[in-house]
Scaffold this motif. Structure first.
Motif, PDB file in Angstrom:
ATOM      1  N   ILE A 427       0.842  -1.207   0.000  1.00  0.00           N
ATOM      2  CA  ILE A 427       0.000   0.000   0.000  1.00  0.00           C
ATOM      3  C   ILE A 427       0.871   1.248   0.000  1.00  0.00           C
ATOM      4  N   HIS A 428       1.819   1.314   0.964  1.00  0.00           N
ATOM      5  CA  HIS A 428       2.741   2.458   1.052  1.00  0.00           C
ATOM      6  C   HIS A 428       3.849   2.086   2.041  1.00  0.00           C
ATOM      7  N   SER A 429       5.055   2.558   1.775  1.00  0.00           N
ATOM      8  CA  SER A 429       6.176   2.225   2.663  1.00  0.00           C
ATOM      9  C   SER A 429       5.941   2.744   4.080  1.00  0.00           C
ATOM     10  N   ARG A 430       5.283   3.892   4.223  1.00  0.00           N
ATOM     11  CA  ARG A 430       4.999   4.444   5.555  1.00  0.00           C
ATOM     12  C   ARG A 430       4.015   3.547   6.303  1.00  0.00           C
ATOM     13  N   VAL A 431       3.012   3.013   5.580  1.00  0.00           N
ATOM     14  CA  VAL A 431       2.032   2.103   6.195  1.00  0.00           C
ATOM     15  C   VAL A 431       2.744   0.838   6.662  1.00  0.00           C
ATOM     16  N   GLY A 432       3.642   0.309   5.833  1.00  0.00           N
ATOM     17  CA  GLY A 432       4.389  -0.886   6.202  1.00  0.00           C
ATOM     18  C   GLY A 432       5.277  -0.659   7.406  1.00  0.00           C
ATOM     19  N   SER A 433       5.974   0.472   7.442  1.00  0.00           N
ATOM     20  CA  SER A 433       6.930   0.763   8.522  1.00  0.00           C
ATOM     21  C   SER A 433       6.258   0.928   9.876  1.00  0.00           C
ATOM     22  N   THR A 434       4.986   1.316   9.879  1.00  0.00           N
ATOM     23  CA  THR A 434       4.279   1.560  11.150  1.00  0.00           C
ATOM     24  C   THR A 434       3.217   0.496  11.431  1.00  0.00           C
ATOM     25  N   CYS A 435       3.224  -0.578  10.651  1.00  0.00           N
ATOM     26  CA  CYS A 435       2.209  -1.633  10.808  1.00  0.00           C
ATOM     27  C   CYS A 435       2.455  -2.427  12.086  1.00  0.00           C
ATOM     28  N   SER A 462       0.710   2.131  14.079  1.00  0.00           N
ATOM     29  CA  SER A 462       1.000   2.902  15.293  1.00  0.00           C
ATOM     30  C   SER A 462       2.195   3.810  15.010  1.00  0.00           C
ATOM     31  N   PRO A 463       2.128   5.078  15.428  1.00  0.00           N
ATOM     32  CA  PRO A 463       3.267   5.986  15.198  1.00  0.00           C
ATOM     33  C   PRO A 463       4.522   5.567  15.963  1.00  0.00           C
ATOM     34  N   ASN A 464       4.357   4.691  16.970  1.00  0.00           N
ATOM     35  CA  ASN A 464       5.507   4.239  17.764  1.00  0.00           C
ATOM     36  C   ASN A 464       6.218   3.028  17.144  1.00  0.00           C
ATOM     37  N   GLN A 465       5.623   2.466  16.107  1.00  0.00           N
ATOM     38  CA  GLN A 465       6.223   1.282  15.467  1.00  0.00           C
ATOM     39  C   GLN A 465       7.315   1.690  14.476  1.00  0.00           C
ATOM     40  N   SER A 466       8.321   0.857  14.341  1.00  0.00           N
ATOM     41  CA  SER A 466       9.382   1.071  13.345  1.00  0.00           C
ATOM     42  C   SER A 466       9.892  -0.292  12.890  1.00  0.00           C
ATOM     43  N   PRO A 467      10.515  -0.397  11.678  1.00  0.00           N
ATOM     44  CA  PRO A 467      10.971  -1.697  11.161  1.00  0.00           C
ATOM     45  C   PRO A 467      11.960  -2.390  12.089  1.00  0.00           C
ATOM     46  N   ARG A 481      11.136  -6.047   1.604  1.00  0.00           N
ATOM     47  CA  ARG A 481      12.516  -6.311   2.029  1.00  0.00           C
ATOM     48  C   ARG A 481      13.394  -5.080   1.815  1.00  0.00           C
ATOM     49  N   ASN A 482      13.233  -4.430   0.662  1.00  0.00           N
ATOM     50  CA  ASN A 482      14.053  -3.255   0.355  1.00  0.00           C
ATOM     51  C   ASN A 482      13.797  -2.117   1.332  1.00  0.00           C
ATOM     52  N   LYS A 483      12.508  -1.852   1.608  1.00  0.00           N
ATOM     53  CA  LYS A 483      12.157  -0.743   2.507  1.00  0.00           C
ATOM     54  C   LYS A 483      12.614  -1.020   3.942  1.00  0.00           C
ATOM     55  N   ILE A 484      12.473  -2.284   4.362  1.00  0.00           N
ATOM     56  CA  ILE A 484      12.911  -2.647   5.720  1.00  0.00           C
ATOM     57  C   ILE A 484      14.421  -2.474   5.835  1.00  0.00           C
ATOM     58  N   ARG A 485      15.174  -2.993   4.858  1.00  0.00           N
ATOM     59  CA  ARG A 485      16.639  -2.870   4.873  1.00  0.00           C
ATOM     60  C   ARG A 485      17.066  -1.398   4.854  1.00  0.00           C
ATOM     61  N   GLN A 486      16.371  -0.627   4.048  1.00  0.00           N
ATOM     62  CA  GLN A 486      16.696   0.804   3.949  1.00  0.00           C
ATOM     63  C   GLN A 486      16.502   1.489   5.299  1.00  0.00           C
ATOM     64  N   SER A 487      15.373   1.206   5.962  1.00  0.00           N
ATOM     65  CA  SER A 487      15.094   1.805   7.278  1.00  0.00           C
ATOM     66  C   SER A 487      16.108   1.356   8.321  1.00  0.00           C
ATOM     67  N   LEU A 488      16.428   0.056   8.307  1.00  0.00           N
ATOM     68  CA  LEU A 488      17.400  -0.477   9.260  1.00  0.00           C
ATOM     69  C   LEU A 488      18.773   0.141   9.050  1.00  0.00           C
ATOM     70  N   LYS A 489      19.128   0.345   7.773  1.00  0.00           N
ATOM     71  CA  LYS A 489      20.433   0.931   7.469  1.00  0.00           C
ATOM     72  C   LYS A 489      20.497   2.380   7.950  1.00  0.00           C
ATOM     73  N   GLU A 490      19.402   3.109   7.732  1.00  0.00           N
ATOM     74  CA  GLU A 490      19.355   4.502   8.190  1.00  0.00           C
ATOM     75  C   GLU A 490      19.485   4.570   9.708  1.00  0.00           C
ATOM     76  N   GLU A 491      18.795   3.671  10.407  1.00  0.00           N
ATOM     77  CA  GLU A 491      18.860   3.640  11.869  1.00  0.00           C
ATOM     78  C   GLU A 491      20.258   3.225  12.333  1.00  0.00           C
ATOM     79  N   ALA A 492      20.833   2.235  11.611  1.00  0.00           N
ATOM     80  CA  ALA A 492      22.182   1.762  11.957  1.00  0.00           C
ATOM     81  C   ALA A 492      23.207   2.877  11.790  1.00  0.00           C
TER      82      ALA A 492
END
Length: 735
Positions: A427-435, A462-467, A481-492
């Motif tokens: 649906i959207h990367s933002r929806v996935g990241s906060t699911c 939830s706004p408190n959720q993150s990958p 997979r790409n969006k999750i890896r991207q978010s994890l890399k940014e956090e790392a």
């Protein structure tokens, strides 16, 4: 283009040239033909279609590929003209501007795409992952370039027997890794199947020939059964007045081989060796109704298996494939697959995406364009490793689809096995990241819940959720997979920066000057593959900074002592400490690695235990070069995932080594049969028995017998003699 003698010199047969001319005349205007003849005549005079360095003729390849495009793919004139003009452009007898002026921008764009793709393939490192990424990006610019390359590779692998062993293997790997899955994605099922069969033929000839012979042997019985199955359906269909064809077709050699491996049964135990196909001549507005009418007739005559109904009429596959597949219980209690489709659907099934240009109003073209756009975005993402990109590419190509809906009824297609989280990211990367969870058909489920056909899904965020890193263990779509890896890399990256500052402060507090080189050696010694991994452990507080500094000081002290000890030693006598040198494994002069390299370190893979005389290939692993048999059980997985690590290998000279082989023997549990087997081995020159283990059950014995010998000739001779022993049912080599 009428210069017959020039074409014959190039190795091109006159009959194929006439076929090409016939196809061109049917697809090109008289004006286009005149312009094309003029450009090609000039190119022939400049010998643009000759290439002495190439195995086979350029003219032959060009003409034969054009015939495949016209006859098997039904492609229109722009693609064929572009392919013919590719050589004149490369040889500089004409240029892109001239092509654009004579034939338009469309043709010029295809030629440009071919030049980019072919320049990448021409490099020595064409199988390297980074080069493959560039190649895929270039292919993703124009669907017609993909179709031309598929046609070209199809012709080459059809003729692969006339190529050198090295080129044939490289071609087989490339076709299996890249062009077969692309053909699958584009719905070119006939071409995909033929490529799979030819890949098997060139990589596991024994299995290919075995299945081919078995199919031939069972033809008469199979034809009788098909006639018996079809007869009542044929009679009922005639009563309806619909126009149709009905026929049986044998499944491909590669698919039968996959069944043999997957089900671990013998050939006679596979019941679904063929499928029945009903093709209707239906008007567009009656297609679905008449297909379901045939379905009703078939299921009235034979009991259907409801679990194996596949309805691609209501919702076609993303590549446009439309058909109705059912499996019914036929005579002799055998399951038979029946495929029901119309003539239009059959042409799309045979020619895939290429057929869509013929039928206006088909929406698959836009869906494929969307796929190409997503593919390019993924391939150009610098945050994803090359190997991961290639894995995602393969994942997107070979997925089976399910169809699910939003609460408003919007349709989403996802791969089989997709989860709530995959749907959220679609649906959207933002929806996935906060699911955080979801609702399936009104019932609360977790983000790991696997979806089924027809599910209606609501996503809860939830706004408190993150990958999280463990999300990668259960999502299946490349987008997720790409969006999750991207978010994890940014956090790392954020955590790494914090850890670096922390490390610098501690070092400064202890008044130490850090040498980057020594620090890098310490990080490697501690087992970290990257500096980022090192700092992440510090950020997670699972690595104590003071302990790291103490280890650094100790390493620095040791290196200083070593330097002082060796500073007076001459360079030619100096041997660095702590460097392990591995001796040649078994007689490396027996093997030629890559083109002409001998004496290269290698190891024989334990998964398939190759011996002298086996058809083999080299695979570059983290432990060095491993030699595998071509029919190794792990070969397909390795070569499809990492073809750029594959290197040609062959045996040379004479075998001077002994190899251990384990044989699996099945026979009647008769007194004395073991003695007969062991006495045969004892009499064989150069063959020794190492071990034997026997189990018996229900009057049969199953034994594993390990022997040492020199080569495959000795092995094949031994197997032949053991099979001749009275009471022995089967002797086979274990991997």
């Amino acid at each position: 283009m009428s210069n017959q003698s020039t074409y014959n010199k190039s190795g091109l047969t006159l009959s194929r040239f006439k076929r090409l001319m016939k196809g061109l005349c049917a697809n090109l205007t008289a004006d286009e033909m005149q312009k094309l003849k003029k450009v090609v005549k000039k190119a022939i005079a400049a010998k643009a279609y000759d290439d002495n360095k190439r195995i086979g003729s350029i003219a032959d390849l060009t003409v034969s590929t054009c015939i495949i495009l016209l006859e098997e793919l039904g492609m229109k004139s722009p693609s064929v003209i572009a392919l013919i003009l590719y050589r004149p452009i490369v040889s500089k007898t004409t240029d892109i501007e001239e092509v654009k002026k004579l034939f338009g921008k469309d043709v010029a764009d295809i030629v440009t795409g071919l030049i980019k793709v072919n320049s990448l393939e021409a490099t020595q490192s064409a199988m390297a992952s980074d080069n493959y990424i560039k190649l895929l990006i270039s292919l993703a610019e124009d669907m017609r370039v993909i179709l031309i390359k598929i046609a070209s590779r199809l012709y080459e692998i059809r003729c692969a027997e006339r190529y050198s062993e090295q080129y044939r293997m490289r071609l087989a790997m490339e076709v299996s890794y890249l062009y077969t899955p692309l053909a699958h994605k584009l719905g070119l099922y006939n071409i995909k199947t033929e490529m799979e069969d030819l890949y098997l033929k060139y990589t596991d000839k024994e299995a290919y020939n075995y299945i081919k012979e078995k199919i031939s042997e069972s033809k008469a019985a199979r034809d009788r059964y098909i006639d018996e199955f079809i007869a009542p359906i044929d009679e009922k269909l005639k009563e309806t007045g619909v126009k149709y064809d009905i026929k049986g077709r044998v499944k491909s050699i590669s698919s039968i081989n996959n069944k043999l491996k997957k089900q671990k049964v013998d050939f006679e135990s596979i019941y679904d060796l063929f499928a029945i196909r009903v093709i209707l001549d239906s008007p567009l507005d009656k297609e679905k109704a008449e297909c379901w009418q045939v379905y009703s007739i078939v299921t009235d005559l034979y009991t259907p298996n409801p679990k194996r109904l596949k309805d691609w009429l209501s919702i076609p596959k993303s590549n446009g494939y439309e058909s109705l597949h059912i499996t019914v219980m036929g005579p002799q209690s055998r399951w038979v697959e029946v495929q029901i489709r119309t003539r239009r659907m059959d042409e799309i099934a045979e020619r895939g995406l290429a057929a869509h240009w013929k039928y206006k109003g088909v929406k698959s073209q836009s869906r494929m364009d969307d796929w190409l756009t997503n593919l390019r975005e993924m391939l150009e993402n610098k945050d994803i490793e090359s190997d991961e990109k290639l894995e995602n590419f393969k994942l997107d190509l070979y997925d089976d689809e399910i169809y699910v809906f939003t609460p408003k009824g919007d349709l989403h297609k996802l791969p089989n096995g997709a989860t709530i989280l995959d749907f959220a990211f679609s649906i959207h990367s933002r929806v996935g990241s906060t699911c955080v969870s979801g609702k399936v058909n009104g019932r609360n489920v977790s983000i790991r819940h696997k979806l089924k056909n027809g599910d209606q899904i609501e996503i809860i965020t939830s706004p408190n959720q993150s990958p999280k890193r463990d999300w990668l263990n259960f999502v299946v779509t490349s987008k997720a997979r790409n969006k999750i890896r991207q978010s994890l890399k940014e956090e790392a990256n954020k955590q790494v920066e914090i850890a670096k500052e922390q490390f610098k402060r501690r070092v400064k507090n202890r008044k130490i000057e850090i040498s980057e080189g020594t620090l890098m050696r310490l990080i490697k010694k501690m087992g970290f593959k990257t500096i980022t991994d090192f700092y992440i452990k510090i950020a997670e507080e699972s690595l104590d900074v003071n302990s790291v500094i103490d280890q650094y000081l100790e390493l620095e002290r040791k290196e200083t002592e070593i330097h002082e000890k060796h500073e007076t030693v001459s360079a030619d006598k100096f041997v660095p400490l702590n460097i392990e040198t591995e001796k040649d494994p078994v007689h490396s002069e027996e093997l030629v690695i890559d083109q002409n390299l001998t004496g290269v370190d290698y190891k024989l893979a334990k998964c398939c235990n190759p011996i002298y005389g086996d058809e083999i290939f080299g695979f570059i692993s983290s432990q060095g070069i491993k030699i595998h048999r071509r029919n190794c059980p792990n070969a397909n997985d390795m070569l499809s995932r990492f073809p750029y690590r594959m290197i040609p290998a062959r045996w040379s000279g004479k075998s001077g080594s002994t190899y251990t082989v384990t044989l699996r023997i099945i026979g009647n549990d008769d007194i004395g049969i073991i003695n007969n087997l062991t006495s045969i081995i004892a009499k064989e020159n150069g063959i020794s028995m190492r071990s034997i283990s026997i189990d018996s059950n229900d009057g049969l014995f199953h034994g594993n017998m390990s022997v040492t010998l020199n080569n495959t000739d000795m092995l094949n001779g031994l197997i032949k003699k053991l099979r001749a022993v009275k009471g022995v049912k089967d002797v086979s080599r274990l991997n």
